[in-house]
Design a protein around this motif. Structure first.
Motif, PDB file in Angstrom:
ATOM      1  N   VAL A 757     114.247 -40.070 -58.008  1.00 33.49           N
ATOM      2  CA  VAL A 757     115.352 -40.937 -57.596  1.00 33.49           C
ATOM      3  C   VAL A 757     114.643 -42.088 -56.792  1.00 33.49           C
ATOM      4  O   VAL A 757     115.009 -43.346 -56.734  1.00 33.49           O
ATOM      5  CB  VAL A 757     116.601 -40.222 -56.763  1.00 33.49           C
ATOM      6  N   LEU A 758     113.692 -41.812 -55.993  1.00 38.05           N
ATOM      7  CA  LEU A 758     112.942 -42.611 -55.208  1.00 38.05           C
ATOM      8  C   LEU A 758     111.834 -43.412 -56.301  1.00 38.05           C
ATOM      9  O   LEU A 758     111.371 -44.581 -55.626  1.00 38.05           O
ATOM     10  CB  LEU A 758     112.176 -41.981 -54.016  1.00 38.05           C
ATOM     11  N   GLY A 759     111.747 -43.078 -57.338  1.00 38.37           N
ATOM     12  CA  GLY A 759     110.772 -43.653 -58.135  1.00 38.37           C
ATOM     13  C   GLY A 759     109.245 -43.658 -57.884  1.00 38.37           C
ATOM     14  O   GLY A 759     108.552 -44.378 -58.046  1.00 38.37           O
ATOM     15  N   ILE A 760     109.354 -42.234 -57.387  1.00 40.69           N
ATOM     16  CA  ILE A 760     107.886 -41.830 -56.990  1.00 40.69           C
ATOM     17  C   ILE A 760     107.172 -41.266 -58.174  1.00 40.69           C
ATOM     18  O   ILE A 760     107.918 -40.359 -58.495  1.00 40.69           O
ATOM     19  CB  ILE A 760     107.862 -41.108 -55.526  1.00 40.69           C
ATOM     20  N   GLN A 761     106.158 -41.582 -58.694  1.00 48.85           N
ATOM     21  CA  GLN A 761     105.544 -40.951 -59.715  1.00 48.85           C
ATOM     22  C   GLN A 761     104.333 -40.329 -59.162  1.00 48.85           C
ATOM     23  O   GLN A 761     103.482 -40.990 -58.700  1.00 48.85           O
ATOM     24  CB  GLN A 761     105.221 -41.839 -61.003  1.00 48.85           C
ATOM     25  N   VAL A 762     104.276 -39.068 -59.608  1.00 49.50           N
ATOM     26  CA  VAL A 762     103.251 -38.176 -59.165  1.00 49.50           C
ATOM     27  C   VAL A 762     102.270 -37.775 -60.625  1.00 49.50           C
ATOM     28  O   VAL A 762     102.733 -37.077 -61.385  1.00 49.50           O
ATOM     29  CB  VAL A 762     103.527 -36.852 -58.422  1.00 49.50           C
ATOM     30  N   ALA A 763     100.966 -38.160 -60.524  1.00 50.24           N
ATOM     31  CA  ALA A 763      99.963 -37.836 -61.634  1.00 50.24           C
ATOM     32  C   ALA A 763      99.623 -36.284 -61.333  1.00 50.24           C
ATOM     33  O   ALA A 763      98.894 -36.267 -60.258  1.00 50.24           O
ATOM     34  CB  ALA A 763      98.887 -38.771 -61.771  1.00 50.24           C
ATOM     35  N   VAL A 764     100.039 -35.525 -62.110  1.00 50.85           N
ATOM     36  CA  VAL A 764      99.584 -33.855 -61.949  1.00 50.85           C
ATOM     37  C   VAL A 764      98.821 -33.643 -63.100  1.00 50.85           C
ATOM     38  O   VAL A 764      98.944 -33.856 -64.068  1.00 50.85           O
ATOM     39  CB  VAL A 764     101.034 -33.156 -61.934  1.00 50.85           C
ATOM     40  N   SER A 765      97.624 -32.830 -62.623  1.00 48.49           N
ATOM     41  CA  SER A 765      96.714 -32.531 -63.520  1.00 48.49           C
ATOM     42  C   SER A 765      96.057 -31.342 -63.103  1.00 48.49           C
ATOM     43  O   SER A 765      96.113 -30.664 -61.683  1.00 48.49           O
ATOM     44  CB  SER A 765      95.865 -33.495 -63.732  1.00 48.49           C
ATOM     45  N   GLY A 766      95.791 -30.205 -64.160  1.00 51.96           N
ATOM     46  CA  GLY A 766      94.876 -29.054 -63.529  1.00 51.96           C
ATOM     47  C   GLY A 766      95.640 -28.005 -63.386  1.00 51.96           C
ATOM     48  O   GLY A 766      95.196 -27.021 -62.577  1.00 51.96           O
ATOM     49  N   GLY A 884      92.531 -27.884 -54.427  1.00 49.80           N
ATOM     50  CA  GLY A 884      93.698 -28.931 -54.908  1.00 49.80           C
ATOM     51  C   GLY A 884      93.389 -30.334 -54.097  1.00 49.80           C
ATOM     52  O   GLY A 884      92.932 -30.271 -52.938  1.00 49.80           O
ATOM     53  N   ILE A 885      93.768 -31.105 -54.619  1.00 46.18           N
ATOM     54  CA  ILE A 885      93.554 -32.532 -54.030  1.00 46.18           C
ATOM     55  C   ILE A 885      94.779 -33.479 -54.251  1.00 46.18           C
ATOM     56  O   ILE A 885      95.366 -33.427 -55.260  1.00 46.18           O
ATOM     57  CB  ILE A 885      92.390 -33.489 -54.641  1.00 46.18           C
ATOM     58  N   LEU A 886      95.180 -33.724 -52.986  1.00 47.37           N
ATOM     59  CA  LEU A 886      96.204 -34.666 -52.814  1.00 47.37           C
ATOM     60  C   LEU A 886      95.782 -35.882 -52.584  1.00 47.37           C
ATOM     61  O   LEU A 886      95.252 -36.383 -51.508  1.00 47.37           O
ATOM     62  CB  LEU A 886      97.379 -34.182 -51.881  1.00 47.37           C
ATOM     63  N   GLN A 887      96.365 -36.803 -53.175  1.00 47.18           N
ATOM     64  CA  GLN A 887      96.029 -38.600 -53.002  1.00 47.18           C
ATOM     65  C   GLN A 887      97.291 -39.266 -52.789  1.00 47.18           C
ATOM     66  O   GLN A 887      98.007 -39.170 -53.529  1.00 47.18           O
ATOM     67  CB  GLN A 887      95.048 -38.891 -54.012  1.00 47.18           C
ATOM     68  N   GLY A 888      97.151 -40.303 -51.839  1.00 43.16           N
ATOM     69  CA  GLY A 888      98.311 -41.457 -51.798  1.00 43.16           C
ATOM     70  C   GLY A 888      99.218 -40.910 -50.657  1.00 43.16           C
ATOM     71  O   GLY A 888      99.895 -41.677 -50.394  1.00 43.16           O
ATOM     72  N   THR A 889      99.347 -39.656 -50.460  1.00 42.01           N
ATOM     73  CA  THR A 889     100.427 -39.391 -49.370  1.00 42.01           C
ATOM     74  C   THR A 889     100.207 -39.883 -47.969  1.00 42.01           C
ATOM     75  O   THR A 889     101.090 -40.130 -47.333  1.00 42.01           O
ATOM     76  CB  THR A 889     100.262 -37.922 -49.371  1.00 42.01           C
ATOM     77  N   PHE A 899     107.822 -45.287 -41.466  1.00 42.02           N
ATOM     78  CA  PHE A 899     108.216 -46.323 -42.234  1.00 42.02           C
ATOM     79  C   PHE A 899     107.475 -46.060 -43.696  1.00 42.02           C
ATOM     80  O   PHE A 899     106.166 -46.406 -43.746  1.00 42.02           O
ATOM     81  CB  PHE A 899     107.840 -47.760 -41.862  1.00 42.02           C
ATOM     82  N   PRO A 900     108.017 -45.488 -44.713  1.00 47.02           N
ATOM     83  CA  PRO A 900     107.361 -45.270 -45.704  1.00 47.02           C
ATOM     84  C   PRO A 900     106.944 -46.399 -46.732  1.00 47.02           C
ATOM     85  O   PRO A 900     107.558 -47.563 -46.726  1.00 47.02           O
ATOM     86  CB  PRO A 900     108.386 -44.285 -46.700  1.00 47.02           C
ATOM     87  N   ARG A 901     105.855 -46.156 -47.544  1.00 50.35           N
ATOM     88  CA  ARG A 901     105.441 -47.490 -48.320  1.00 50.35           C
ATOM     89  C   ARG A 901     105.298 -46.952 -49.689  1.00 50.35           C
ATOM     90  O   ARG A 901     105.106 -45.589 -50.028  1.00 50.35           O
ATOM     91  CB  ARG A 901     104.178 -47.959 -47.756  1.00 50.35           C
ATOM     92  N   ARG A 902     105.369 -48.013 -50.818  1.00 44.21           N
ATOM     93  CA  ARG A 902     105.074 -47.546 -51.985  1.00 44.21           C
ATOM     94  C   ARG A 902     103.751 -47.195 -52.255  1.00 44.21           C
ATOM     95  O   ARG A 902     103.086 -48.119 -51.946  1.00 44.21           O
ATOM     96  CB  ARG A 902     105.653 -48.660 -52.991  1.00 44.21           C
ATOM     97  N   ALA A 903     103.212 -46.104 -53.107  1.00 47.08           N
ATOM     98  CA  ALA A 903     101.723 -45.975 -53.058  1.00 47.08           C
ATOM     99  C   ALA A 903     101.751 -45.028 -54.534  1.00 47.08           C
ATOM    100  O   ALA A 903     102.820 -44.125 -54.548  1.00 47.08           O
ATOM    101  CB  ALA A 903     101.221 -45.562 -52.020  1.00 47.08           C
ATOM    102  N   PRO A 904     100.811 -45.013 -55.193  1.00 43.06           N
ATOM    103  CA  PRO A 904     100.563 -44.184 -56.383  1.00 43.06           C
ATOM    104  C   PRO A 904     100.155 -42.685 -55.776  1.00 43.06           C
ATOM    105  O   PRO A 904      99.383 -42.650 -54.664  1.00 43.06           O
ATOM    106  CB  PRO A 904      99.507 -44.736 -57.052  1.00 43.06           C
ATOM    107  N   LEU A 905     100.698 -41.885 -56.216  1.00 43.48           N
ATOM    108  CA  LEU A 905     100.347 -40.124 -55.782  1.00 43.48           C
ATOM    109  C   LEU A 905      99.796 -39.510 -56.871  1.00 43.48           C
ATOM    110  O   LEU A 905     100.130 -39.774 -58.240  1.00 43.48           O
ATOM    111  CB  LEU A 905     101.538 -39.721 -55.350  1.00 43.48           C
TER     112      LEU A 905
END
Length: 947
Positions: A757-766, A884-889, A899-905
């Protein structure tokens, strides 16, 4: 044996005939002025009485080139002190005669300087005086400061013991003049032993030093002191310590300054010292320095810095440089400036490293003296503003550098003014043949409000230059990487990452933090940050808000590095000195024939040299050539009197040339644009039409920025509404559903729906790397958003391990417990044994544990040190660890920023690593393997090793 430099010849045909010598010198200088100021030279009657700066327009930088040409033409080496103090052609002629007579000297046959034994830094000290006393108690005879006339002449030396002894004697002289704790004492001395001793004398009595820069030449001291009256008055200085030449004229200021009670030299204070006791020592929070940033402007800003502020900055810079007592620092930086005072002197004082210091005049007269001093004393560290590197590149003849070796350098800081990528390349290329390595150059960023340093480049990395799309930055404030075929990219130099313990953020005009590669206002905070400006509450309120300080600079961040794009205000920096347009504009407006309120002063950055040209545009109705020439001459004189340097160009324009706002304020940036387009003096049509065109040109970018801010605000409101609603639904479901696997299924579904709903796309792998059954998943931790992402995408029934101090609300405790979360005291190897046994028991029951080995997260980008608790548990329970690696959070929801910002996750799972044993070495090896995998893929810098 020290390599011998090429000695200048000491014979010249002109030497035998004084008339020929005078004539040859006049011809040489006339030719130089013709090249420097073509229009001025045509009207110039050059005589021996001509003043180098006022009449000929030869400022400190041009003087360096002139001296170089004189030395080449007459085959001599001019005496530094004489040519530095020269004010007229006659003075220059006398210096030339001395050199031809053999009095100028030549480089001596120098021997290597023996290395000093290693000592510890004064880590136990909490004030500057405690630092000095700490070293005196352990090694009073250790060499601290060597004062150089140039690279080959040592004037004097100070050990720690001598510095303390002389400072205490001067302190007793101050007490005899009734100076006590809290009093402000102005210090106007050149680079000298007296400066160092007087500074600590002021600290020993608990007073506050206020360094102000001395005049370039003694004859200028009266005008100079009058320009410093604003600082002395704002600081409420009770005393001024200056050189003997200034005592009589400085005393005249007492009539203008109500609190200035006395003017003294160091020699007088030492002679007046009695047998009185010094007051109790200062505390870490006591003010140790008031550092003025605005010179003689009408509203001086004195930065208040405590002992704690200064030592925090010295320690942080030392950590970035890996400094210790084995280092050697060579400096020509002025001691009234933060880089020379705090960066060079206080840093060497704290770490026990020897400091070799020469005056700025020695460097300006002969730039190669800096490099030869580095060579002779085997310096490992040094620093200079960009113009210093440019001066070396442009003015030093490499034919005279035979035997020069710069290979001893570990780092040379380039800061205090904009760093030019062109200068970096030219300096590195030119001096590579003399042992200068590219990785030694270290661009840095700092400001007086943070003592001196705020961001340093990574040691040994070398300069990092970002090529960005010029139009994207100018129109949208986005630092987009330039395309390969871009013929006009904007190149900016990375100024490094925040010093340890310090933080930087970039905010938009509304004060909201923005993401990487978005330009905004740079704000900072940390232990070095000032508490405000002395006796200037209004400026302090503008400086500090919500715990953050406004740098006054625009910048962007990229991959942890800060890039400075420009100054918010119109400050002009030239040769390392700040020049403020308003003061010059007011002075020029007093010239007869100039239209008052119609003068614009601005700087034009020369992208090649990295320095700024000072340009004056003034409106006048005068058309007579003689009258216009008189106006230009007077403008040069006034500007030189105010800022110590003449303007590069004075443009006399017809009325209605200088653009103004609707309220009548000068629009300097618009004037600069006219100048760049060569439209000064060209018929521009009516003023309202010019203003209209300029405003229309700015409507597009302004509209884009306003829309972007509005969009960001609406997104934040929508973001938190969805998160709160999703959490509320998940809480109800988790509390009602009887089975753990059902609770997790609903939680996972709600999490994914909320992200969608927030338009947040998370690239999940592995995910297929997670072994079935028992395992321990270790993730990097950078935001509260991490848990939401993991809850939404991890399969099965993950069991999170959290610290008990996380328990903080009745709506959170039962929710997490119903999801099977374990709460422990500490996620460390030496934590509660019961906690570890409980987790190991759960792991052996085929539970999938999820842990964050960093333990917590911070605003600062980077992978922090790992605690060993997770790896101890994995070893004891024979659990495979899955990195495990989280990026963009961190970018989307930075710690401390709501104050959240748009960013690729992205969420990526790497292959599992199996423990090899339960002993400490095996646990440590397991931690290192996992951390290496996470560090390789997380895209953030390394902030520490294992604990």
């Amino acid at each position: 044996m020290e390599p011998r430099r090429e000695s200048p010849q000491t014979a010249s045909p002109a030497k035998d005939d004084p008339r020929n010598l005078t004539q040859d010198l006049v011809v040489l200088v006339r030719s130089f002025v013709q090249e420097l100021h073509p229009q001025r030279a045509r009207r110039l009657a050059l005589t021996l009485a001509s003043r180098l700066e006022d009449d000929l327009g030869i400022d400190s930088l041009a003087r360096t080139e002139l001296i170089l040409r004189v030395e080449r033409a007459f085959h001599v080496r001019l005496p530094v002190a004489r040519v530095g103090a020269a004010e007229t052609m006659a003075d220059l002629l006398r210096a030339l005669n001395e050199a031809l007579a053999g009095e100028g000297g030549k480089p001596a046959d120098l021997h290597p300087i023996p290395a000093l034994p290693l000592v510890l830094a004064a880590t136990e000290a909490q004030t500057l005086t405690e630092v000095l006393d700490w070293h005196v108690a352990r090694h009073p005879d250790r060499l601290h400061i060597t004062l150089l006339q140039d690279d080959s002449t040592i004037l004097d030396q100070l050990s720690y013991g001598r510095l303390a002894a002389q400072a205490r004697q001067i302190a007793r002289g101050l007490i005899a003049r009734d100076i006590g704790p809290g009093d402000r004492v102005a210090l106007m001395l050149p680079t000298s032993i007296e400066f160092f001793c007087a500074f600590f004398a002021i600290l020993y009595v608990g007073a506050v030093p206020v360094p102000i820069y001395p005049p370039m030449r003694p004859s200028q001291i009266e005008d100079h002191l009058r320009r410093q009256a604003g600082i002395l008055n704002n600081a409420g200085s009770r005393m001024l310590i200056t050189m003997p030449e200034g005592l009589s004229v400085a005393a005249l200021l007492r009539a203008q300054l109500s609190e200035l009670e006395s003017v003294a030299s160091v020699a007088e204070l030492m002679a007046e010292a009695g047998d009185m006791r010094l007051p109790p020592a200062s505390t870490p929070v006591s003010t140790a320095l008031i550092q003025y940033t605005s010179g003689s402007t009408g509203d001086p800003k004195g930065v208040i810095l405590s002992h704690a502020n200064l030592l925090a900055n010295v320690k942080a810079m030392g950590a970035a440089l890996e400094a210790n007592s084995a280092d050697v620092f060579v400096s020509w930086l002025p001691l009234y400036h933060d880089l020379g005072l705090i960066g060079a002197w206080f840093g060497c004082l704290y770490f026990g490293a020897p400091l070799y210091v020469m005056s700025p005049l020695s460097f300006l007269v002969r730039p190669e003296s800096w490099l030869w001093a580095i060579h002779r004393f085997r310096a490992t560290l040094s620093a200079a503003p960009n113009f210093g590197f440019e001066l070396c590149t442009a003015k030093i003849d490499t034919a005279h550098l035979t035997g020069l070796d710069l290979s001893s350098l570990r780092a040379v800081a380039n800061g205090a003014e904009p760093v030019s990528p062109y200068t970096l390349r030219r300096f590195t290329e030119k001096f590579a043949a003399f042992g200068f390595r590219p990785e030694v150059m270290m661009p840095v960023y700092g400001l007086a409000e943070n003592a001196v340093g705020l961001a340093f480049s990574t040691l040994g990395r070398g300069p990092l230059i970002d090529r960005i799309d010029r139009n994207a930055l100018m129109s949208r404030g986005v630092a987009e990487p330039a395309k390969a075929n871009d013929q006009n990219p904007l190149e900016l130099v990375a100024c490094g990452r925040p010093l340890p313990g310090h933080e930087i953020r970039i905010v938009d005009p509304a004060g909201h933090e923005i993401g990487d590669r978005q330009e905004g206002r740079l704000e900072f905070r940390g232990p070095s940050a000032t508490s405000g400006y002395f006796c200037n509450e209004a400026k302090t309120r503008d400086l500090i808000h919500d715990g953050w300080l406004d740098s006054g600079d625009r910048a962007y961040m990229a991959e942890g590095d800060v890039y400075i794009t420009g100054r918010i205000k119109d400050i002009i920096i030239r040769a390392g000195r700040h020049i403020y347009p308003q003061e010059i504009e007011d002075a020029i407006a007093t010239i007869p024939g100039i239209r008052r309120g119609s003068v614009a002063v601005f700087g034009m950055t020369d992208r090649v040299s990295g320095t700024e040209r000072l340009v004056i545009v003034a409106e006048t109705r005068e058309t007579d050539p003689a009258a216009r020439h008189e106006i230009e001459t007077r403008a040069h004189e006034l500007t030189s009197a105010i800022c110590g340097t003449p303007p590069d160009e004075v443009v006399l324009a017809p009325p209605r040339t200088v653009p103004k706002t609707s309220s009548g304020k000068i629009r300097r940036s618009a004037t600069r644009e006219l100048y760049q387009r060569h439209q000064i003096g060209v018929a521009q049509g009516s003023l309202w039409l010019q203003v209209l065109r300029l405003r229309l040109a700015g409507l597009g970018p302004q509209f884009i920025r306003v829309m972007a801010r509005g969009s960001a605000t609406l997104y934040a409101l929508w973001w938190w509404s969805v998160i709160c609603l999703g959490y509320g639904l998940a809480w109800i479901a988790v509390m009602l559903l009887p089975r753990l696997e059902w609770r997790w299924a609903v939680t996972r579904a709600i999490g994914r729906i909320a992200l969608a709903v927030l338009g947040i796309q998370v690239a999940v792998s592995g995910l297929d790397h997670i072994p079935p059954g028992k395992a321990l998943l270790a993730f990097n931790h950078s935001s509260y958003l991490d848990v939401i992402i993991l809850a939404a995408f991890l399969p099965g029934i993950p069991t999170f391990v959290a610290k008990k101090r996380f328990l903080g609300g009745m709506l959170i405790i039962p929710f997490l417990r119903r999801l099977g979360t374990f709460f422990v005291e500490r996620i460390e190897m030496m934590g509660d044994i019961k906690d570890i046994e409980m987790i190991i028991a759960a792991a052996r029951q085929s539970r999938m544990l999820v842990m964050f080995p960093e333990g917590t997260f911070t605003r600062r980008a980077g992978l922090a040190a790992f605690h060993l608790g997770a790896f101890k548990i994995a070893s004891e329970a024979d659990l495979p660890i899955v990195p495990g690696i989280l990026q963009g959070t961190r970018v989307m929801l930075r710690p401390g920023q709501w104050f959240p910002r748009r960013a690729p996750l992205s969420l990526s799972i790497e292959e599992a690593i199996q423990p090899t044993g339960t002993d400490f070495s095996s646990v440590l090896q397991l931690e290192q393997q996992v951390r290496k995998v996470i560090l390789t893929h997380c895209g953030e810098p390394d902030l520490g090793e294992s604990t």
